[in-house]
Design a protein around this motif. Structure first.
Motif, PDB file in Angstrom:
ATOM      1  N   VAL A  45      95.004   2.984 105.890  1.00  0.00           N
ATOM      2  CA  VAL A  45      94.056   3.473 104.724  1.00  0.00           C
ATOM      3  C   VAL A  45      92.739   2.911 104.727  1.00  0.00           C
ATOM      4  O   VAL A  45      91.637   3.639 104.629  1.00  0.00           O
ATOM      5  N   THR A  46      92.694   1.550 104.951  1.00  0.00           N
ATOM      6  CA  THR A  46      91.270   1.015 104.966  1.00  0.00           C
ATOM      7  C   THR A  46      90.548   1.234 106.183  1.00  0.00           C
ATOM      8  O   THR A  46      89.412   1.521 106.271  1.00  0.00           O
ATOM      9  N   ASN A  47      91.265   1.547 107.322  1.00  0.00           N
ATOM     10  CA  ASN A  47      90.567   2.108 108.582  1.00  0.00           C
ATOM     11  C   ASN A  47      90.150   3.232 108.596  1.00  0.00           C
ATOM     12  O   ASN A  47      88.845   3.790 108.835  1.00  0.00           O
ATOM     13  N   THR A  48      90.761   4.199 107.758  1.00  0.00           N
ATOM     14  CA  THR A  48      90.349   5.634 107.586  1.00  0.00           C
ATOM     15  C   THR A  48      89.052   5.479 106.847  1.00  0.00           C
ATOM     16  O   THR A  48      87.845   6.114 107.118  1.00  0.00           O
ATOM     17  N   VAL A  49      89.049   4.817 105.690  1.00  0.00           N
ATOM     18  CA  VAL A  49      87.891   4.579 104.771  1.00  0.00           C
ATOM     19  C   VAL A  49      86.438   3.999 105.659  1.00  0.00           C
ATOM     20  O   VAL A  49      85.503   4.849 105.450  1.00  0.00           O
ATOM     21  N   SER A  50      86.828   3.262 106.454  1.00  0.00           N
ATOM     22  CA  SER A  50      85.638   2.295 107.224  1.00  0.00           C
ATOM     23  C   SER A  50      85.343   3.274 108.489  1.00  0.00           C
ATOM     24  O   SER A  50      84.231   3.380 108.543  1.00  0.00           O
ATOM     25  N   GLY A  87      97.916  15.704 105.867  1.00  0.00           N
ATOM     26  CA  GLY A  87      98.433  14.337 106.622  1.00  0.00           C
ATOM     27  C   GLY A  87      98.295  13.134 105.774  1.00  0.00           C
ATOM     28  O   GLY A  87      99.027  12.312 105.804  1.00  0.00           O
ATOM     29  N   SER A  88      97.079  13.065 104.858  1.00  0.00           N
ATOM     30  CA  SER A  88      96.772  12.104 104.097  1.00  0.00           C
ATOM     31  C   SER A  88      97.965  11.886 102.914  1.00  0.00           C
ATOM     32  O   SER A  88      98.415  10.731 102.804  1.00  0.00           O
ATOM     33  N   ALA A  89      98.551  12.931 102.373  1.00  0.00           N
ATOM     34  CA  ALA A  89      99.485  12.920 101.489  1.00  0.00           C
ATOM     35  C   ALA A  89     100.761  12.522 102.001  1.00  0.00           C
ATOM     36  O   ALA A  89     101.500  11.554 101.333  1.00  0.00           O
ATOM     37  N   PHE A 192      84.397  13.154 111.353  1.00  0.00           N
ATOM     38  CA  PHE A 192      83.932  12.453 110.072  1.00  0.00           C
ATOM     39  C   PHE A 192      84.287  13.267 108.926  1.00  0.00           C
ATOM     40  O   PHE A 192      84.552  12.646 107.980  1.00  0.00           O
ATOM     41  N   ALA A 193      84.322  14.516 108.950  1.00  0.00           N
ATOM     42  CA  ALA A 193      84.712  15.288 107.827  1.00  0.00           C
ATOM     43  C   ALA A 193      86.138  14.981 107.463  1.00  0.00           C
ATOM     44  O   ALA A 193      86.438  14.754 106.319  1.00  0.00           O
ATOM     45  N   CYS A 194      87.142  14.819 108.562  1.00  0.00           N
ATOM     46  CA  CYS A 194      88.352  14.554 108.178  1.00  0.00           C
ATOM     47  C   CYS A 194      88.585  13.197 107.485  1.00  0.00           C
ATOM     48  O   CYS A 194      89.238  13.039 106.527  1.00  0.00           O
ATOM     49  N   ASN A 195      87.712  12.298 108.146  1.00  0.00           N
ATOM     50  CA  ASN A 195      87.995  10.995 107.474  1.00  0.00           C
ATOM     51  C   ASN A 195      87.251  10.783 106.159  1.00  0.00           C
ATOM     52  O   ASN A 195      88.072  10.066 105.113  1.00  0.00           O
ATOM     53  N   LEU A 196      86.140  11.515 106.004  1.00  0.00           N
ATOM     54  CA  LEU A 196      85.644  11.407 104.499  1.00  0.00           C
ATOM     55  C   LEU A 196      86.536  12.305 103.568  1.00  0.00           C
ATOM     56  O   LEU A 196      86.690  11.586 102.443  1.00  0.00           O
ATOM     57  N   CYS A 197      87.373  13.338 103.838  1.00  0.00           N
ATOM     58  CA  CYS A 197      88.192  14.028 102.865  1.00  0.00           C
ATOM     59  C   CYS A 197      89.350  12.812 102.612  1.00  0.00           C
ATOM     60  O   CYS A 197      89.945  12.906 101.518  1.00  0.00           O
ATOM     61  N   SER A 198      89.957  12.572 103.741  1.00  0.00           N
ATOM     62  CA  SER A 198      91.149  11.580 103.622  1.00  0.00           C
ATOM     63  C   SER A 198      90.678  10.311 102.714  1.00  0.00           C
ATOM     64  O   SER A 198      91.667   9.822 101.857  1.00  0.00           O
ATOM     65  N   SER A 199      89.509   9.915 102.834  1.00  0.00           N
ATOM     66  CA  SER A 199      89.140   8.655 102.199  1.00  0.00           C
ATOM     67  C   SER A 199      89.113   8.897 100.623  1.00  0.00           C
ATOM     68  O   SER A 199      89.572   7.873  99.955  1.00  0.00           O
ATOM     69  N   ALA A 200      88.554  10.139 100.422  1.00  0.00           N
ATOM     70  CA  ALA A 200      88.503  10.294  99.238  1.00  0.00           C
ATOM     71  C   ALA A 200      89.848  10.718  98.256  1.00  0.00           C
ATOM     72  O   ALA A 200      90.147   9.972  97.205  1.00  0.00           O
ATOM     73  N   PHE A 202      92.392   8.922  99.589  1.00  0.00           N
ATOM     74  CA  PHE A 202      93.054   7.365  99.419  1.00  0.00           C
ATOM     75  C   PHE A 202      92.531   6.867  98.324  1.00  0.00           C
ATOM     76  O   PHE A 202      93.134   5.970  97.700  1.00  0.00           O
ATOM     77  N   ILE A 203      91.230   6.732  98.289  1.00  0.00           N
ATOM     78  CA  ILE A 203      90.434   5.953  97.097  1.00  0.00           C
ATOM     79  C   ILE A 203      91.201   6.353  95.780  1.00  0.00           C
ATOM     80  O   ILE A 203      91.172   5.375  94.844  1.00  0.00           O
ATOM     81  N   MET A 204      91.366   7.553  95.631  1.00  0.00           N
ATOM     82  CA  MET A 204      91.953   7.906  94.403  1.00  0.00           C
ATOM     83  C   MET A 204      93.407   7.798  93.987  1.00  0.00           C
ATOM     84  O   MET A 204      94.042   7.590  92.983  1.00  0.00           O
ATOM     85  N   THR A 205      94.094   7.500  95.258  1.00  0.00           N
ATOM     86  CA  THR A 205      95.517   7.363  95.102  1.00  0.00           C
ATOM     87  C   THR A 205      96.199   6.081  95.345  1.00  0.00           C
ATOM     88  O   THR A 205      97.567   5.805  95.062  1.00  0.00           O
ATOM     89  N   THR A 206      95.668   5.039  96.227  1.00  0.00           N
ATOM     90  CA  THR A 206      96.219   4.042  96.763  1.00  0.00           C
ATOM     91  C   THR A 206      95.120   2.823  96.707  1.00  0.00           C
ATOM     92  O   THR A 206      94.055   2.799  96.555  1.00  0.00           O
ATOM     93  N   THR A 207      95.701   1.840  97.456  1.00  0.00           N
ATOM     94  CA  THR A 207      95.133   0.600  97.618  1.00  0.00           C
ATOM     95  C   THR A 207      94.183   0.231  98.892  1.00  0.00           C
ATOM     96  O   THR A 207      94.692   0.794  99.879  1.00  0.00           O
ATOM     97  N   VAL A 208      93.093  -0.077  98.797  1.00  0.00           N
ATOM     98  CA  VAL A 208      92.041   0.008  99.977  1.00  0.00           C
ATOM     99  C   VAL A 208      91.706  -1.581 100.112  1.00  0.00           C
ATOM    100  O   VAL A 208      91.268  -2.135  98.925  1.00  0.00           O
ATOM    101  N   ALA A 209      91.680  -2.259 101.177  1.00  0.00           N
ATOM    102  CA  ALA A 209      91.343  -3.690 101.391  1.00  0.00           C
ATOM    103  C   ALA A 209      89.922  -3.337 101.539  1.00  0.00           C
ATOM    104  O   ALA A 209      89.304  -3.677 102.194  1.00  0.00           O
ATOM    105  N   TRP A 210      89.209  -3.519 100.368  1.00  0.00           N
ATOM    106  CA  TRP A 210      87.544  -3.288 100.323  1.00  0.00           C
ATOM    107  C   TRP A 210      86.905  -4.543 101.075  1.00  0.00           C
ATOM    108  O   TRP A 210      85.646  -4.074 101.626  1.00  0.00           O
ATOM    109  N   HIS A 211      87.328  -5.787 101.073  1.00  0.00           N
ATOM    110  CA  HIS A 211      86.644  -6.952 101.525  1.00  0.00           C
ATOM    111  C   HIS A 211      86.884  -6.447 103.142  1.00  0.00           C
ATOM    112  O   HIS A 211      85.912  -7.179 103.744  1.00  0.00           O
ATOM    113  N   ALA A 212      87.370  -5.523 103.646  1.00  0.00           N
ATOM    114  CA  ALA A 212      87.496  -5.536 105.205  1.00  0.00           C
ATOM    115  C   ALA A 212      86.617  -4.203 105.575  1.00  0.00           C
ATOM    116  O   ALA A 212      86.198  -4.224 106.517  1.00  0.00           O
ATOM    117  N   VAL A 213      86.564  -3.557 104.419  1.00  0.00           N
ATOM    118  CA  VAL A 213      85.646  -2.120 104.865  1.00  0.00           C
ATOM    119  C   VAL A 213      84.163  -2.539 105.190  1.00  0.00           C
ATOM    120  O   VAL A 213      83.787  -1.892 106.077  1.00  0.00           O
TER     121      VAL A 213
END
Length: 260
Positions: A45-50, A87-89, A192-200, A202-213
């Motif tokens: 999840v963190t990887n996708t956001v990054s 896929g994100s779900a 880029f678009a896929c990662n952006l949508c998936s990140s949105a 993930f951010i709303m539904t699960t944990t992101v390791a923000w210190h690594a992002v």
């Protein structure tokens, strides 16, 4: 902590280059997150956001190749995004242990796809056009299948993504009549678009390791910006082989850790 920050920046640079040159960012960035102690699913999840930062760097650097292609890029991107949300779900529904066990196979396939996607690119444009004209029905079927493939790859990008960019490159090589640099630029927009949508999602539904992002994102931004410029000059064939070898070694390492 400082060393970890520097390590993730370096890993991000490598991943950003791999993303924009070969479509294989996760082969570098995902293991880096595991190495700093982040659990597999959270690491993914963190990887996708990054990876959003890769697109932020890559798209401005690809404007030369994207000139005259924005209409096509938008159409393909819509197809890919439709799949990415599903896929994100799926990632969040599947057990973490299952994800950890199938990742080595994803990365193994990534290496194979990278090698296969480089074959046949020497076919001259005139020959490709002639074949399309000789078999119009076959060409239409192949194009429709490719569109479906983009949706499915979008779903895979939302789930894990390693080799997703490679598969997109292979599909775009079939349905476009442009140089590698040009359809690689279109691929950068799509991922880029896929990662952006998936990140949105993930951010709303699960944990992101923000210190690594932040550190990983800095590296991905640098690598993403430099990658399209390198594509214009680098020996793509040699690069594909070297990255594929690294993918096979990584797949073996993760397989041993998951099963033994």
């Amino acid at each position: 902590m400082v060393l970890q920050f520097i390590f993730l920046i370096a890993a991000g640079i490598v991943a950003g280059l791999m993303a924009t040159i070969a479509g294989l960012a996760s082969i570098a960035s995902y293991p880096a997150l595991l190495m700093v102690g982040i659990p597999p699913v959270i690491a993914n999840v963190t990887n996708t956001v990054s990876l959003i930062f890769t697109g932020v760097g890559a798209i401005p650097a690809s404007l030369k190749e994207l000139h005259g292609q924005w209409h096509r890029a938008l159409g393909y991107t819509i197809l890919a995004v439709i799949g990415s949300v599903s896929g994100s779900a799926l990632l969040l529904v599947a057990p973490a242990s299952t994800f950890e066990k199938i990742v080595p196979f994803f990365i193994l396939v990534a290496g194979v796809m990278l090698l296969l996607s480089g074959r046949g690119k020497e076919l001259k444009e005139e020959e490709r056009l002639r074949r399309a004209e000789m078999h119009p029905t076959r060409h239409k079927i192949l194009t429709l299948a490719s569109y479906l493939g983009i949706v499915l790859v979008g779903g895979y990008l939302g789930y894990f993504g390693a080799a997703g960019g490679v598969v997109l490159l292979a599909i775009l090589a079939v349905i476009t009549r442009e140089s590698f640099a040009k359809y690689n630029a279109v691929k950068n927009v799509m991922t880029f678009a896929c990662n952006l949508c998936s990140s949105a999602y993930f951010i709303m539904t699960t944990t992101v390791a923000w210190h690594a992002v932040l550190p990983l994102g800095i590296g991905l931004l640098i690598g993403g910006f430099c990658g399209p410029k390198i594509v214009r000059h680098v020996n793509i064939k040699l690069l594909r082989i070297l990255i594929a070898i690294a993918a096979f070694l990584l797949a073996g390492d993760l397989f041993v850790k998951a099963y033994f």
